[in-house]
Write a protein that holds these residues in place. Structure first.
Motif, PDB file in Angstrom:
ATOM      1  N   MET A 108       0.843  -1.183   0.000  1.00 53.54           N
ATOM      2  CA  MET A 108       0.000   0.000   0.000  1.00 53.54           C
ATOM      3  C   MET A 108       0.889   1.248   0.000  1.00 53.54           C
ATOM      4  O   MET A 108       1.852   1.338   0.765  1.00 53.54           O
ATOM      5  CB  MET A 108      -0.922   0.030   1.218  1.00 53.54           C
ATOM      6  CG  MET A 108      -1.762   1.308   1.313  1.00 53.54           C
ATOM      7  SD  MET A 108      -2.772   1.404   2.825  1.00 53.54           S
ATOM      8  CE  MET A 108      -3.990   0.115   2.485  1.00 53.54           C
ATOM      9  N   TYR A 109       0.542   2.199  -0.879  1.00 53.84           N
ATOM     10  CA  TYR A 109       1.226   3.493  -0.922  1.00 53.84           C
ATOM     11  C   TYR A 109       0.204   4.568  -0.560  1.00 53.84           C
ATOM     12  O   TYR A 109      -0.898   4.593  -1.114  1.00 53.84           O
ATOM     13  CB  TYR A 109       1.788   3.756  -2.323  1.00 53.84           C
ATOM     14  CG  TYR A 109       2.825   2.749  -2.777  1.00 53.84           C
ATOM     15  CD1 TYR A 109       4.181   2.981  -2.590  1.00 53.84           C
ATOM     16  CD2 TYR A 109       2.431   1.562  -3.400  1.00 53.84           C
ATOM     17  CE1 TYR A 109       5.130   2.055  -3.011  1.00 53.84           C
ATOM     18  CE2 TYR A 109       3.370   0.634  -3.816  1.00 53.84           C
ATOM     19  CZ  TYR A 109       4.723   0.885  -3.622  1.00 53.84           C
ATOM     20  OH  TYR A 109       5.650  -0.041  -4.045  1.00 53.84           O
ATOM     21  N   TYR A 110       0.565   5.451   0.358  1.00 54.02           N
ATOM     22  CA  TYR A 110      -0.393   6.439   0.871  1.00 54.02           C
ATOM     23  C   TYR A 110       0.284   7.812   0.902  1.00 54.02           C
ATOM     24  O   TYR A 110       1.271   8.010   1.605  1.00 54.02           O
ATOM     25  CB  TYR A 110      -0.831   6.039   2.286  1.00 54.02           C
ATOM     26  CG  TYR A 110      -2.149   6.642   2.760  1.00 54.02           C
ATOM     27  CD1 TYR A 110      -2.347   8.023   2.778  1.00 54.02           C
ATOM     28  CD2 TYR A 110      -3.187   5.832   3.189  1.00 54.02           C
ATOM     29  CE1 TYR A 110      -3.552   8.568   3.208  1.00 54.02           C
ATOM     30  CE2 TYR A 110      -4.396   6.363   3.618  1.00 54.02           C
ATOM     31  CZ  TYR A 110      -4.567   7.729   3.629  1.00 54.02           C
ATOM     32  OH  TYR A 110      -5.756   8.269   4.053  1.00 54.02           O
ATOM     33  N   GLU A 233       9.348  17.297   2.156  1.00 51.11           N
ATOM     34  CA  GLU A 233       9.098  18.684   2.535  1.00 51.11           C
ATOM     35  C   GLU A 233       8.732  19.573   1.357  1.00 51.11           C
ATOM     36  O   GLU A 233       8.515  20.772   1.532  1.00 51.11           O
ATOM     37  CB  GLU A 233      10.324  19.263   3.250  1.00 51.11           C
ATOM     38  CG  GLU A 233      11.618  19.169   2.465  1.00 51.11           C
ATOM     39  CD  GLU A 233      12.825  19.632   3.290  1.00 51.11           C
ATOM     40  OE1 GLU A 233      12.671  20.640   4.013  1.00 51.11           O
ATOM     41  OE2 GLU A 233      13.876  18.991   3.209  1.00 51.11           O
ATOM     42  N   LEU A 234       8.640  19.007   0.150  1.00 55.66           N
ATOM     43  CA  LEU A 234       8.377  19.822  -1.039  1.00 55.66           C
ATOM     44  C   LEU A 234       6.981  19.621  -1.620  1.00 55.66           C
ATOM     45  O   LEU A 234       6.325  20.567  -2.019  1.00 55.66           O
ATOM     46  CB  LEU A 234       9.429  19.518  -2.119  1.00 55.66           C
ATOM     47  CG  LEU A 234      10.877  19.870  -1.778  1.00 55.66           C
ATOM     48  CD1 LEU A 234      11.802  19.440  -2.901  1.00 55.66           C
ATOM     49  CD2 LEU A 234      11.005  21.369  -1.536  1.00 55.66           C
ATOM     50  N   LEU A 235       6.526  18.373  -1.692  1.00 51.50           N
ATOM     51  CA  LEU A 235       5.273  18.069  -2.371  1.00 51.50           C
ATOM     52  C   LEU A 235       4.060  18.385  -1.500  1.00 51.50           C
ATOM     53  O   LEU A 235       4.105  18.242  -0.277  1.00 51.50           O
ATOM     54  CB  LEU A 235       5.214  16.603  -2.779  1.00 51.50           C
ATOM     55  CG  LEU A 235       6.077  16.199  -3.970  1.00 51.50           C
ATOM     56  CD1 LEU A 235       6.045  14.692  -4.134  1.00 51.50           C
ATOM     57  CD2 LEU A 235       5.607  16.869  -5.247  1.00 51.50           C
ATOM     58  N   ILE A 236       2.981  18.813  -2.145  1.00 53.07           N
ATOM     59  CA  ILE A 236       1.691  18.936  -1.476  1.00 53.07           C
ATOM     60  C   ILE A 236       1.002  17.579  -1.621  1.00 53.07           C
ATOM     61  O   ILE A 236       0.648  17.165  -2.726  1.00 53.07           O
ATOM     62  CB  ILE A 236       0.838  20.050  -2.118  1.00 53.07           C
ATOM     63  CG1 ILE A 236       1.542  21.396  -1.962  1.00 53.07           C
ATOM     64  CG2 ILE A 236      -0.543  20.096  -1.475  1.00 53.07           C
ATOM     65  CD1 ILE A 236       0.841  22.532  -2.670  1.00 53.07           C
ATOM     66  N   LEU A 237       0.829  16.876  -0.519  1.00 52.97           N
ATOM     67  CA  LEU A 237       0.272  15.521  -0.560  1.00 52.97           C
ATOM     68  C   LEU A 237      -1.239  15.577  -0.749  1.00 52.97           C
ATOM     69  O   LEU A 237      -1.880  16.602  -0.514  1.00 52.97           O
ATOM     70  CB  LEU A 237       0.662  14.775   0.713  1.00 52.97           C
ATOM     71  CG  LEU A 237       2.178  14.767   0.991  1.00 52.97           C
ATOM     72  CD1 LEU A 237       2.490  14.044   2.289  1.00 52.97           C
ATOM     73  CD2 LEU A 237       2.940  14.118  -0.165  1.00 52.97           C
ATOM     74  N   ASN A 238      -1.854  14.454  -1.182  1.00 49.29           N
ATOM     75  CA  ASN A 238      -3.245  14.534  -1.639  1.00 49.29           C
ATOM     76  C   ASN A 238      -4.148  13.386  -1.183  1.00 49.29           C
ATOM     77  O   ASN A 238      -5.285  13.280  -1.626  1.00 49.29           O
ATOM     78  CB  ASN A 238      -3.273  14.595  -3.172  1.00 49.29           C
ATOM     79  CG  ASN A 238      -2.522  13.434  -3.817  1.00 49.29           C
ATOM     80  OD1 ASN A 238      -2.187  12.458  -3.154  1.00 49.29           O
ATOM     81  ND2 ASN A 238      -2.246  13.550  -5.108  1.00 49.29           N
ATOM     82  N   ASN A 239      -3.657  12.510  -0.313  1.00 44.79           N
ATOM     83  CA  ASN A 239      -4.450  11.361   0.175  1.00 44.79           C
ATOM     84  C   ASN A 239      -4.736  10.317  -0.888  1.00 44.79           C
ATOM     85  O   ASN A 239      -5.644   9.490  -0.722  1.00 44.79           O
ATOM     86  CB  ASN A 239      -5.759  11.812   0.836  1.00 44.79           C
ATOM     87  CG  ASN A 239      -5.533  12.395   2.227  1.00 44.79           C
ATOM     88  OD1 ASN A 239      -4.506  12.144   2.856  1.00 44.79           O
ATOM     89  ND2 ASN A 239      -6.482  13.172   2.703  1.00 44.79           N
ATOM     90  N   ASN A 240      -4.011  10.316  -2.002  1.00 46.41           N
ATOM     91  CA  ASN A 240      -4.121   9.208  -2.958  1.00 46.41           C
ATOM     92  C   ASN A 240      -3.617   7.925  -2.297  1.00 46.41           C
ATOM     93  O   ASN A 240      -2.645   7.942  -1.544  1.00 46.41           O
ATOM     94  CB  ASN A 240      -3.275   9.473  -4.206  1.00 46.41           C
ATOM     95  CG  ASN A 240      -3.990  10.348  -5.216  1.00 46.41           C
ATOM     96  OD1 ASN A 240      -5.094  10.814  -4.966  1.00 46.41           O
ATOM     97  ND2 ASN A 240      -3.346  10.592  -6.346  1.00 46.41           N
ATOM     98  N   VAL A 241      -4.290   6.819  -2.616  1.00 46.49           N
ATOM     99  CA  VAL A 241      -3.887   5.515  -2.074  1.00 46.49           C
ATOM    100  C   VAL A 241      -3.788   4.525  -3.230  1.00 46.49           C
ATOM    101  O   VAL A 241      -4.694   4.428  -4.050  1.00 46.49           O
ATOM    102  CB  VAL A 241      -4.905   4.987  -1.038  1.00 46.49           C
ATOM    103  CG1 VAL A 241      -4.427   3.664  -0.461  1.00 46.49           C
ATOM    104  CG2 VAL A 241      -5.135   6.008   0.072  1.00 46.49           C
ATOM    105  N   LEU A 242      -2.686   3.803  -3.283  1.00 44.71           N
ATOM    106  CA  LEU A 242      -2.500   2.752  -4.281  1.00 44.71           C
ATOM    107  C   LEU A 242      -2.222   1.448  -3.558  1.00 44.71           C
ATOM    108  O   LEU A 242      -1.359   1.395  -2.679  1.00 44.71           O
ATOM    109  CB  LEU A 242      -1.331   3.083  -5.212  1.00 44.71           C
ATOM    110  CG  LEU A 242      -0.950   1.994  -6.229  1.00 44.71           C
ATOM    111  CD1 LEU A 242      -2.037   1.824  -7.279  1.00 44.71           C
ATOM    112  CD2 LEU A 242       0.393   2.315  -6.883  1.00 44.71           C
TER     113      LEU A 242
END
Length: 320
Positions: A108-110, A233-242
């Motif tokens: 799982m990737y979160y 510390e750079l990306l705006i995360l988005n709650n995508n889950v794979l």
């Protein structure tokens, strides 16, 4: 290549290598082996109804058969407007992920814009509070019912716990940053200021949040093979889950707080996996970092918690 050729080739790519396309088609369409063989050998054609059934089963877009457009069919989780809807949401989510439970090689990737719900479900006061917040926000109208008067059904708790069991059985790769904790803290502060959450419970919720941080930090310290945490510390995360396994994968893309579009399209999931890996390469592994770097990250989160707690305590004492 005919449309039937395209469909059969796509199905071959969707099923395990050692599986029989004829057996799969016969089972899905509820037809005999010989009838399925005639269709696979192109001696007879799929009917419109059979084509639709196969596309639905394999989550295929009809556009793939009739055009060259890059389109995919996505499923959508049930809208939540009541506790019964939320119970159905957790029950359906657990069923959807059941395949990945205890499946060798499942990962799982979160991309954790917020603390992943798997950390906040399971019978704690914090899990109850998150249910309270989700129901308030997803109903479309705010309630005057205080958190102290909010009750949670046992069946809802049971279904959410089943979902957590799937998470705990997979190899998990989470990407956090310094804002991942913000949403939960802001929710506690908002309902406290609104007079819907007592200071005593706000203090207990902050304590539960501290426990979550401690548990996550412990997993990093233990260098668990099944849990990997990365700091970006750079990306705006988005709650995508794979979620991936050798023979199946699924991508969950959020469109509301708990609402997700879901696709098992192979190319889409492969692209998503490549992007997750790119994010991970540009992140710091908190499992492999030294104690200093790991402590800096978790101490910043604890300092935020302490800051919000102090604000609520001061506002209570000054009568604000």
């Amino acid at each position: 290549m005919t449309n039937q050729d395209k469909l059969i080739r796509i199905i071959r790519n969707q099923i395990p290598q050692n599986a029989s396309v004829i057996d799969e088609v016969a089972a899905i369409l509820n037809i005999s082996y010989d009838a399925a063989h005639r269709r696979i050998s192109l001696k007879s054609k799929f009917s419109i109804e059979e084509t639709v059934a196969l596309c639905k089963h394999f989550s295929l877009s009809m556009d793939l058969l009739f055009t060259d457009s890059k389109k995919v069919i996505v499923e959508k989780t049930k809208e939540i407007q009541s506790e019964a809807d939320m119970e159905a949401y957790f029950m359906e989510s657990a069923k959807r992920l059941e395949y990945f439970k205890n499946t060798e090689g499942a990962k799982m990737y979160y991309s954790a814009k917020d603390i992943p719900l798997f950390h906040t479900i399971g019978g704690t006061l914090l899990s109850k509070f998150k249910m309270y917040v989700w129901l308030n926000l997803l109903r479309g109208s705010q309630t005057d019912n205080t958190f102290e008067n909010f009750t949670l059904s046992r069946s809802l708790l049971e279904h959410s716990t089943k979902l957590k069991a799937v998470y705990e059985s997979a190899e998990v790769h989470e990407i956090w940053n310094d804002t991942t904790i913000n949403s939960t803290l802001q929710q506690i502060y908002y309902y406290f200021q609104a007079g819907l959450l007592s200071l005593q419970n706000a203090e207990l919720l902050c304590a539960d949040l501290e426990k979550v941080l401690t548990e996550v930090e412990h997993k990093c310290n233990a260098e668990s093979a099944n849990y990997c945490l990365y700091y970006n510390e750079l990306l705006i995360l988005n709650n995508n889950v794979l979620i991936t396994a050798p023979d199946k994968q699924a991508l969950f893309v959020p469109y509301t707080m708990l609402g997700y579009f879901i696709t098992s399209d192979k190319e889409t999931c492969t692209n998503a996996k490549d992007f997750f890996r790119h994010q991970i390469r540009n992140s710091k592994s908190l499992n492999q970092s030294g104690t200093r770097d790991r402590k800096i990250f978790f101490n910043r989160a604890r300092q935020k918690t302490a800051h919000y707690l102090l604000r609520m305590q001061e506002e209570t004492h000054t009568g604000l």
